[in-house]
Structure formats: structure tokens, C-alpha cells
Design a protein around this motif. Structure first.
Motif, PDB file in Angstrom:
ATOM      1  N   ALA A 359      64.162  44.258  91.712  1.00 26.40           N
ATOM      2  CA  ALA A 359      65.015  45.075  90.851  1.00 26.40           C
ATOM      3  C   ALA A 359      64.206  46.262  90.340  1.00 26.40           C
ATOM      4  N   THR A 360      64.895  47.350  90.022  1.00 27.24           N
ATOM      5  CA  THR A 360      64.200  48.555  89.578  1.00 27.24           C
ATOM      6  C   THR A 360      64.485  48.924  88.124  1.00 27.24           C
ATOM      7  N   LEU A 361      65.468  48.280  87.494  1.00 21.36           N
ATOM      8  CA  LEU A 361      65.837  48.671  86.127  1.00 21.36           C
ATOM      9  C   LEU A 361      65.057  47.931  85.051  1.00 21.36           C
ATOM     10  N   GLY A 362      64.312  46.906  85.455  1.00 19.29           N
ATOM     11  CA  GLY A 362      63.487  46.186  84.486  1.00 19.29           C
ATOM     12  C   GLY A 362      64.314  45.534  83.394  1.00 19.29           C
ATOM     13  N   ASP A 363      63.758  45.526  82.178  1.00 16.05           N
ATOM     14  CA  ASP A 363      64.403  44.839  81.062  1.00 16.05           C
ATOM     15  C   ASP A 363      65.728  45.469  80.660  1.00 16.05           C
ATOM     16  N   ALA A 364      65.964  46.713  81.050  1.00 13.17           N
ATOM     17  CA  ALA A 364      67.200  47.400  80.650  1.00 13.17           C
ATOM     18  C   ALA A 364      68.382  47.076  81.560  1.00 13.17           C
ATOM     19  N   GLY A 365      68.170  46.297  82.628  1.00  8.60           N
ATOM     20  CA  GLY A 365      69.214  46.081  83.618  1.00  8.60           C
ATOM     21  C   GLY A 365      70.513  45.520  83.061  1.00  8.60           C
ATOM     22  N   ALA A 366      70.429  44.445  82.272  1.00  2.34           N
ATOM     23  CA  ALA A 366      71.648  43.828  81.741  1.00  2.34           C
ATOM     24  C   ALA A 366      72.331  44.735  80.725  1.00  2.34           C
ATOM     25  N   ALA A 367      71.540  45.443  79.913  1.00  2.00           N
ATOM     26  CA  ALA A 367      72.127  46.365  78.938  1.00  2.00           C
ATOM     27  C   ALA A 367      72.869  47.492  79.647  1.00  2.00           C
ATOM     28  N   LEU A 368      72.317  47.980  80.751  1.00  6.66           N
ATOM     29  CA  LEU A 368      72.992  49.025  81.525  1.00  6.66           C
ATOM     30  C   LEU A 368      74.251  48.470  82.193  1.00  6.66           C
ATOM     31  N   GLY A 369      74.181  47.241  82.664  1.00  7.23           N
ATOM     32  CA  GLY A 369      75.373  46.616  83.223  1.00  7.23           C
ATOM     33  C   GLY A 369      76.465  46.453  82.176  1.00  7.23           C
ATOM     34  N   ALA A 370      76.057  46.160  80.937  1.00  5.04           N
ATOM     35  CA  ALA A 370      77.028  46.044  79.849  1.00  5.04           C
ATOM     36  C   ALA A 370      77.719  47.373  79.587  1.00  5.04           C
ATOM     37  N   ILE A 371      76.992  48.471  79.785  1.00  4.90           N
ATOM     38  CA  ILE A 371      77.597  49.801  79.624  1.00  4.90           C
ATOM     39  C   ILE A 371      78.631  50.043  80.724  1.00  4.90           C
ATOM     40  N   ALA A 372      78.279  49.700  81.968  1.00 10.26           N
ATOM     41  CA  ALA A 372      79.231  49.853  83.066  1.00 10.26           C
ATOM     42  C   ALA A 372      80.489  49.031  82.801  1.00 10.26           C
ATOM     43  N   LEU A 373      80.313  47.863  82.187  1.00 11.85           N
ATOM     44  CA  LEU A 373      81.453  47.018  81.839  1.00 11.85           C
ATOM     45  C   LEU A 373      82.364  47.717  80.838  1.00 11.85           C
ATOM     46  N   VAL A 374      81.762  48.355  79.840  1.00 11.54           N
ATOM     47  CA  VAL A 374      82.543  49.054  78.819  1.00 11.54           C
ATOM     48  C   VAL A 374      83.292  50.237  79.421  1.00 11.54           C
ATOM     49  N   LEU A 375      82.597  51.027  80.236  1.00 15.52           N
ATOM     50  CA  LEU A 375      83.246  52.185  80.851  1.00 15.52           C
ATOM     51  C   LEU A 375      84.344  51.746  81.807  1.00 15.52           C
TER      52      LEU A 375
END
Length: 396
Positions: A359-375
Motif C-alpha cells: 500500500a502507498t497511503l500508509g496510516d492515512a489510507g482508511a481516513a482517505l477511504g472514509a472521505i471517499a465514502l462521504v463524497l
């Protein structure tokens, strides 16, 4: 022209505008040519629609510095106006809180994280998330344009009903504090979504994501869609048995992959084998130094992990396997044994063009996925529920 004709033309224009905005939400910046091809609009209509959206401040045009240029004006990309809104993602992991902020133009504005004890009460975790958001927003974001908050939580486990009540309290707290919608889902599934939108799995239609952290779980991208399962249970690869006579697992089973390949499991195994003191950082250092004992441990754990992934790949036939979490920090010392174990146990047909990468997003991966979920605008979410975790089935 009659009022009825005016109304029809206005409706057609709104339809054209929404078609353009939908493409930009889902794919980020696109050239005018790409917009024309994908929208099916004529050059004249497209020019008129983009001009109107630009005049209202909804979209902006930027020069494509890397694009080949001929005579005349430089090639341009059209994107949603970055100032038009932002979304926050929060990952409540077992021992960390991670926060990320992205604008509607799909630009990552910033991320931050902080460790905490595993038994930290949920109200304190919510306060910690607020502090991290404040830290990011002081320099980067106007919170008046916040559109929503996505929250990732760890997967099913013990204390289900009590944890569900606590998570609902956190949702209410965040919704009251920021005045925006709050959505909650499994954080490893959200990490899979994040990697597929912004990370190493971008553009792939069939992906198996495995996160090896303090817990072990994953997510599935199948046919270009994030897979949730009938009751929100999918991607629980950490609870596939690798040793029937192994230690008890928190899920109630025995010898699950999580009892072997979690951060605590590999650290404990290393210490019991006489390894250096100092926990997980000491194991990282030992692997970097080429210590045989540490590398042999990783080889064993990697082989078992690959065996589990082989079974998953035989079932779903992915193009790509992505490994995230702290164990991915070991790099090839871990990934090579994982791939070897996968190839030793998977059907030859399941291995066709299959790749394994970190993976390339590191610790921020799930938080970024949560943003995609919101959008809720990624094509990966086209068939995904708008409210992924009902209150009675919230994760622990």
C-alpha cells in the motif's frame, strides 16, 4: 419562447451540468476533450456548460504543464473548484487516531495522526480527533465549507452492542460539533477504498486488500465496486484459520491469521525467540540489519499470510493484491515470502497476471477511504449503501 419551452431548456442544461460535475467528482481533473468524449456533448454545448460552471465558481481550468503542446493555447484541464468544499476522514484504529482532509477536487490537503492506549474511552478518542482536525484546519482549510465526515472503526469483535452505542454517541458528537453528515464503516474496508481511489490500486477493477496491523482485516474491490457483504461482514481475512491448534482468537476461534500476523503476534514471537528488546521498532531494526532470526520469523509469517491470500484469490480472482499496515513496512523481506506462499497454494489460473504490492497511503489510507465514502462519488461506490453501518450493526 413559451414558459414550457424555457423550462425544458433549463432542465436540459441542468442535466448537462450534472453530467459534467459527476464526471469531475468521480475522476478528478479531465481535459475538455476527455469531458467531450465521456459526456457525449457537442463542443459547442460543452463550451457553454463549462463557461457557465466556471462563471459560478463551481469549476476552474488549469494548464496541463505535462501535456504535449502545439501551436495556439496550452492544453487545459477542468476540475471542481478546490475551494468549493472539503471532507474529513477519521480512522479510529485500535491504538491510533488518523485524520485526513480532501477537497472536492480530489486533492489531499493534509493528514495527521496520534497514538493512544488501546483502552482509551471513546469520548477521549473523539476529543483527540477534534484536536487533529483543528491542527490541520489552522493552516489549510476553511471549515465553513466542510461537506461531511467519514469515520472508520475496527471490525466486528466482542462487546458488540455496547460498542455500537458508543460509536453512535461519537457520531452524534461529531455531527453536533461540525453540523455535517457523519458516516461510519469498517476501517480496513475503507483502507481498501482509499488505496483504490488514491493509492496503489488506483484504476484496478478487482483488488484484494489486506491490512496487517494491531488487527488483521481487509477489503475487496470486485468488478469495480467496493464489496460490503450482506450484513456488513466482508474482508475478515484475519479470522481465517491457519493453525487449528493455535492460540485462541478474540473472535472466538483458534489459530486465526490475526493470532500469527498482527503486530502484537509477530513482536511477541520475536521476543520469545530471544530477539532484541524494544517491541515492534526493535524488530524493524533487526530486519533492516539482516538479522537471520528476524528474517526467518517474517518468512514464516509471510508464508502463512500468502496461504490465506491464495484461498481468497482462488475464490475472487483479483488482478492485484495490496498489503498494508505496519507489517508492510518490512518491504521485500515480508512481501517476497507472502508472494511465495500465495504462488505455492493458489490455482495457476488465479495467478494469471496477478501482482502483489505494498500500500502507498500508509496510516492515512482508511481516513482517505472514509472521505471517499462521504463524497460517495467514486465509481467504486456505485452499488454501495449510502448509510453503510446501521446502528444495530455498527462495528466494534
Amino acid at each position: 419562447m413559451s414558459k414550457q419551452a424555457d423550462s425544458a431548456l433549463a432542465q436540459m442544461r441542468r442535466t448537462h451540468e450534472e453530467r459534467i460535475l459527476s464526471l469531475l467528482r468521480k475522476q478528478g481533473a479531465l481535459s475538455r476533450r476527455e469531458l467531450g468524449v465521456q459526456s457525449g456533448l457537442s463542443r459547442t454545448t460543452l463550451h457553454d456548460i463549462i463557461s457557465g460552471l466556471a462563471a459560478s465558481g463551481t469549476v476552474v481550468s488549469t494548464a496541463q504543464d505535462s501535456a504535449p503542446r502545439g501551436r495556439g493555447r496550452p492544453a487545459e484541464s477542468v476540475t471542481l473548484n478546490p475551494a468549493a468544499g472539503q471532507a474529513v476522514g477519521i480512522d479510529f484504529a485500535r491504538q491510533h487516531v488518523h485524520v485526513a482532509i480532501v477537497n472536492v477536487a480530489h486533492e489531499i490537503i493534509g493528514s495527521a495522526d496520534e497514538a493512544h492506549p488501546a483502552d482509551l474511552p471513546w469520548p477521549r478518542r473523539a476529543e483527540l480527533a477534534e484536536r487533529l482536525i483543528a491542527r490541520l484546519t489552522e493552516s489549510a482549510v476553511t471549515m465553513g465549507s466542510l461537506t461531511g465526515i467519514g469515520v472508520g472503526v475496527v471490525g466486528p469483535g466482542t462487546g458488540h452492542e455496547e460498542t455500537a452505542r458508543r460509536i453512535e454517541a461519537v457520531k452524534l458528537h461529531l455531527r453536533t460539533r461540525f453540523g455535517v453528515p457523519v458516516l461510519v464503516d469498517n476501517n480496513t474496508r475503507l483502507a481498501a477504498l482509499g488505496e483504490s481511489v488514491w493509492g496503489s490500486a488506483e484504476g484496478h477493477q478487482n483488488v484484494v486488500y489486506l491490512r496487517l496491523s494491531h488487527g488483521v482485516g481487509g477489503g475487496l474491490i470486485l468488478g469495480g465496486s467496493l464489496h460490503r457483504g450482506a450484513h456488513g461482514i466482508s474482508g475478515e481475512f484475519g479470522h481465517i484459520t491457519v493453525d487449528p491448534d493455535g492460540p485462541d482468537c478474540l473472535c472466538g476461534g483458534r489459530g486465526c491469521l490475526e493470532t500469527v500476523a498482527s503486530v502484537n503476534a509477530v513482536t511477541t514471537a520475536y521476543q520469545e525467540a530471544g530477539g532484541r528488546p524494544g517491541g515492534f521498532p526493535a524488530l524493524l531494526a533487526a530486519v533492516e540489519d539482516g538479522e537471520p532470526q528476524a528474517r526467518e520469523l517474517l518468512a514464516r509469517v509471510g508464508a502463512l499470510t500468502g496461504q490465506v491470500l491464495a484461498g481468497v484469490c482462488n475464490v475472487v480472482g483479483p488482478q492485484l493484491v495490496v498489503i498494508g499496515g505496519e507489517l508492510a513496512h518490512f518491504g521485500d523481506a515480508f512481501l517476497h515470502p507472502v508472494e511465495a506462499g500465495l504462488r505455492a497454494h493458489a490455482m495457476p489460473a488465479a495467478l494469471h497476471d496477478l501482482r502483489v504490492r505494498a500500500a502507498t497511503l500508509g496510516d492515512a489510507g482508511a481516513a482517505l477511504g472514509a472521505i471517499a465514502l462521504v463524497l460517495h462519488e467514486s465509481p467504486l461506490l456505485a452499488r454501495y449503501p449510502t448509510e453503510p453501518v446501521p446502528e444495530e450493526r455498527a462495528c466494534s
